[in-house]
Design a protein around this motif. Structure first.
Motif, mmCIF file in Angstrom:
data_model
loop_
_atom_site.group_PDB
_atom_site.id
_atom_site.type_symbol
_atom_site.label_atom_id
_atom_site.label_comp_id
_atom_site.label_asym_id
_atom_site.label_seq_id
_atom_site.Cartn_x
_atom_site.Cartn_y
_atom_site.Cartn_z
ATOM 1 N N ASP A 97 0.851 -1.187 0.000
ATOM 2 C CA ASP A 97 0.000 0.000 0.000
ATOM 3 C C ASP A 97 0.886 1.236 0.000
ATOM 4 O O ASP A 97 1.917 1.266 0.674
ATOM 5 N N GLY A 98 0.475 2.251 -0.735
ATOM 6 C CA GLY A 98 1.177 3.521 -0.694
ATOM 7 C C GLY A 98 0.902 4.226 0.625
ATOM 8 O O GLY A 98 -0.196 4.120 1.177
ATOM 9 N N LEU A 99 1.890 4.907 1.143
ATOM 10 C CA LEU A 99 1.731 5.678 2.378
ATOM 11 C C LEU A 99 1.525 7.147 2.034
ATOM 12 O O LEU A 99 1.727 7.564 0.894
ATOM 13 N N GLU A 100 1.132 7.938 3.019
ATOM 14 C CA GLU A 100 0.899 9.373 2.785
ATOM 15 C C GLU A 100 2.153 10.076 2.311
ATOM 16 O O GLU A 100 2.084 10.985 1.494
ATOM 17 N N GLN A 101 3.300 9.671 2.833
ATOM 18 C CA GLN A 101 4.566 10.274 2.404
ATOM 19 C C GLN A 101 4.870 9.806 0.989
ATOM 20 O O GLN A 101 4.978 8.602 0.728
ATOM 21 N N ALA A 102 4.991 10.725 0.065
ATOM 22 C CA ALA A 102 5.218 10.395 -1.346
ATOM 23 C C ALA A 102 6.464 9.530 -1.510
ATOM 24 O O ALA A 102 7.499 9.788 -0.901
#
Length: 111
Positions: A92-97
């Motif tokens: 999953d992608g995290l909030e931090q780019a």
């Protein structure tokens, strides 16, 4: 066995694994991808009996297999890193780019 039965069996196994105790770590992990000379540095967020959660910049493929070296916590003595071969089970992608969280299954402890 039908596709829906196979998916339910996989979900049951995933649920069962999540019942295992998880130990929060927050230690460095080196990710060694086949064909890459240098390791990617990430963070092992938690470790369980059958797997771990890793944050890194690497975007894995589902079911990708690679080696990791989980470094021991800095306080706590002279321990060897955990070397293991793992298989990606989720990402999953995290909030931090540029940062991703992956759940990996330990398929072999190398040392």
């Amino acid at each position: 066995m039908s596709d829906s039965n196979v998916r339910m069996l996989d979900m049951d196994r995933m649920t069962e694994r999540r019942r295992d105790r998880r130990i929060p770590l927050g230690t460095k992990v080196g990710i060694k991808l086949p064909g890459n000379a240098s390791a990617i540095v990430g963070t092992c967020i938690e470790l369980g009996v059958g797997g771990m959660t890793i944050h890194s910049s690497h975007i894995p493929r589902m079911d990708e297999v690679f080696e990791v070296a989980v470094l021991p916590p800095e306080q706590g003595g002279a321990y060897m890193p955990l070397h293991a071969r793992v298989r990606v089970r989720r990402c999953d992608g995290l909030e931090q780019a540029g940062l991703y969280e992956m759940g990996v299954e330990i398929i072999e402890v190398i040392r």
